[in-house]
Design a protein around this motif. Structure first.
Motif, short mmCIF file in Angstrom:
data_model
loop_
_atom_site.label_atom_id
_atom_site.label_comp_id
_atom_site.label_asym_id
_atom_site.label_seq_id
_atom_site.Cartn_x
_atom_site.Cartn_y
_atom_site.Cartn_z
N THR A 129 0.83 -1.21 0.00
CA THR A 129 0.00 0.00 0.00
C THR A 129 0.87 1.26 0.00
N SER A 153 -2.12 -5.50 -6.45
CA SER A 153 -1.98 -4.05 -6.33
C SER A 153 -3.34 -3.42 -6.10
N THR A 155 -4.96 0.28 -5.77
CA THR A 155 -4.71 1.71 -5.93
C THR A 155 -5.79 2.49 -5.21
N HIS A 158 -6.41 8.81 -6.47
CA HIS A 158 -6.39 9.22 -7.87
C HIS A 158 -5.31 10.29 -8.05
N ASP A 162 0.57 7.26 -7.50
CA ASP A 162 0.06 5.91 -7.29
C ASP A 162 -0.07 5.16 -8.61
N PHE A 163 -0.47 5.86 -9.67
CA PHE A 163 -0.56 5.19 -10.97
C PHE A 163 0.82 4.77 -11.46
N ALA A 166 2.13 1.63 -9.65
CA ALA A 166 1.53 0.41 -10.19
C ALA A 166 2.15 0.05 -11.54
N PHE A 176 -4.63 -6.10 -10.63
CA PHE A 176 -4.75 -4.69 -10.24
C PHE A 176 -6.18 -4.43 -9.78
N GLY A 178 -8.70 -1.11 -8.51
CA GLY A 178 -8.93 0.30 -8.24
C GLY A 178 -10.14 0.45 -7.35
N ILE A 183 -10.38 5.46 -11.14
CA ILE A 183 -9.05 4.88 -10.94
C ILE A 183 -8.88 3.64 -11.80
N ILE A 187 -6.05 2.84 -14.79
CA ILE A 187 -5.12 1.70 -14.78
C ILE A 187 -5.22 0.94 -16.09
#
Length: 560
Positions: A129, A153, A155, A158, A162-163, A166, A176, A178, A183, A187
């Protein structure tokens, strides 16, 4: 390396029969959640605690690896099920200061993951995290233990950082998630070839069996509530005090309760002394930090829930307020708020225009008046129904378990041996978010401002990374602008940390944005400087990365 050497060094062999770990997912894969800032007051901590409790109630093993909380952020006692294992890294240095040196942390991560995998007979699913080094620790583990490790992952915010984290660790990540549609869509755009491995799982909270009965506003003052971290950089909490003053000036009877603690508490309390309708509640009567049960009575009686955040993912505090039939009034931001607000029917998202407290406060105050004029009873009922239908902890646990099981059943992902495990330690003094030409860019910008009084905007990793250029510039740097009031008054690289207003009082003629990740957001807030006659300069303009469709094309550049 000989097998005897691998055993001596504590490296688990790849042969599943030798390791005791099957390559297929067990019926209920154990989970390890990394909390880089410990059990601090935050939405991510609340999410981790709720999810852990729900998973162990369903018979799944869960361990939380909790680093020490930052000194300026109080740690809240989180109500954890006793079956949740908590591994505390007491005495270890802050993960933010690791700079790629994971030796103080790896034993706890390695031993916890290996033990749970061995006991379950299958891979453990790891949930890093917030911090890039949280991912980096599992990347290091995947160099030796990939068969018994799968990384999921999640996320939460926004924001560009963070993007990019990942994307940087894409080769490691099994799936992944969101927390909002916005979000999740981003991704999928960033890694279109992994769209089938990407899902949206909104947060979940406990929802009462029926909506609380609330006194009609006509019979008393409007009760407005904010719960959460008292933080300025993200939450912009002092703008809520400005909102209260605007409501006072418009003759709107109300009380505003700010319930929480955090680095901006002193600034909030100072502002509240000039706002008679505001009270700050940061602790219980016995001095201990507020816990979720302490907030329930406040939520049950509040009419409105307000937030002035600059960015969010899907706010846990907002969902808690919905569950208690609080009508939301929020500052508009690109986040999951569109999944909560229903224009004309439930709450409102205000458009502040400028970023200063007065502009945001005025916009929120106007939104409060419009929401009240529409009538609160029906909106309150809809808020509770929305929480029950879309954001219950039961629905969240089911969806999360599905993602965990899919990750556990996926193939092992070894971290490439030719790539550093720490995105932050590769270049630029530990700032993976700093382009390789950052020093050249800021040197050129400052050379054009030779002899002029300049303020740098940004006291973070980018400014640290370009320090060599700052030390030799012909521009006259007089201050560093800091958005967080809690840090103002100190110094950064020898220059005073000041507010935007403070920089202008020093006669600054030019402001240089020293950030790559947040340059676009900061550029959008330049109006107060320009109104005062100062010019704002950006280093990157359109140089930030855009949508990528070729698998792996940009990851080396993103990580180092």
């Amino acid at each position: 390396m000989r097998a005897s050497d691998r055993t001596r060094l504590g490296i688990r062999p790849r042969n599943a029969d030798d390791s005791g770990v099957s390559n297929s997912a067990p019926q209920s894969a154990p989970v390890v959640i990394s909390l880089p800032t410990g059990l601090e007051i935050s939405g991510v901590t609340s999410w981790a605690a709720r999810l852990s409790n729900a998973l162990v109630a369903r018979g799944r093993r869960v361990a939380l690896i909790a680093h020490d909380a930052p000194k300026r952020r109080p740690e809240t006692p989180v109500a954890l099920d006793p079956r949740v294992e908590v591994v505390r890294l007491v005495g270890a240095p802050p993960l933010d200061d690791a700079a790629g040196s994971y030796a103080p942390f790896m034993p706890a991560y390695r031993d916890t993951a290996r033990r749970l995998a061995s006991e379950s007979g299958g891979p453990v699913v790891a949930l890093p995290t917030l911090a890039s080094d949280s991912f980096g620790l599992f990347a290091a583990l995947a160099q030796t233990d990939a068969e018994s490790l799968r990384v999921l992952s999640w996320t939460h915010n926004h924001i560009e950082h963070d993007f990019r984290v990942a994307s940087c660790y894409e080769p490691l990540i099994a799936r992944f998630v969101g927390v909002s549609r916005a979000i999740t869509d981003r991704i999928r755009r960033d890694a279109s070839w992994r769209a089938h491995d990407t899902s949206c799982v909104p947060y979940g909270v406990e929802v009462p069996g029926s909506p609380p009965s609330k006194r009609a506003v006509a019979h008393g003052a409007l009760r407005i509530l904010y719960t959460g971290r008292l933080d300025q950089r993200q939450k912009r909490v002092t703008a809520l005090v400005s909102m209260s003053r605007w409501l006072d000036g418009a003759g709107v009877r109300h009380t505003l309760t700010l319930a929480g603690d955090g680095p901006a508490r002193e600034s909030v309390e100072a502002a509240a002394r000039h706002a008679p309708s505001v009270r700050v509640l940061h602790a219980r009567p016995d001095g201990r930090p507020l816990t979720p049960p302490d907030l329930a009575p406040l939520l049950a009686e509040a009419d409105l829930f307000v937030m002035a955040s600059r960015f969010e993912g899907l706010s846990v505090a907002l969902l808690e307020a919905l569950a208690y039939a609080c009508v939301p009034v929020l500052a508009r931001t690109e986040s999951g708020q569109d999944e909560v607000i229903e224009p004309g029917a439930l709450g409102e998202a205000a458009d502040p225009g400028d970023d200063d407290d007065e502009s945001v406060g005025a916009a929120l105050a106007q939104a409060v008046r419009r929401v009240v004029e529409r009538g609160l009873a029906a909106q309150a009922r809809l808020a509770w129904e929305r929480a029950r239908e879309r954001f219950s902890i039961e629905a969240h646990a089911r969806a999360s378990e599905s993602q965990i099981d899919l990750a556990a059943a996926s193939p092992a992902r070894w971290w490439p041996g030719d790539r550093p495990v720490s995105a932050g330690a590769a270049t630029n003094g530990g700032a993976f978010s700093v382009p390789s030409d950052a020093v050249d860019r800021i040197r050129a910008a400052l050379d054009r401002l030779r002899g002029r009084p300049v303020a740098l905007w940004g006291a973070g990793r980018h400014t640290l990374a370009v320090a060599p250029a700052l030390a030799r510039t012909s521009a006259r740097i007089v201050a560093v602008i800091e958005d967080d009031p809690a840090r103002r008054g100190g110094s950064f690289l020898g220059w005073p940390l000041v507010s935007p207003e403070g920089a202008l009082t020093l006669g600054v003629t030019d402001v240089v944005i020293s950030s790559w990740m947040h340059e676009g957001e900061m550029w959008s807030k330049r109006a107060p400087f320009e109104r005062a006659g100062a010019r704002v300069h950006r280093l990157y303009a359109q140089a930030a990365p855009t949508e990528t469709t070729t698998p792996g094309a940009e990851f080396a550049g993103r990580c180092v």
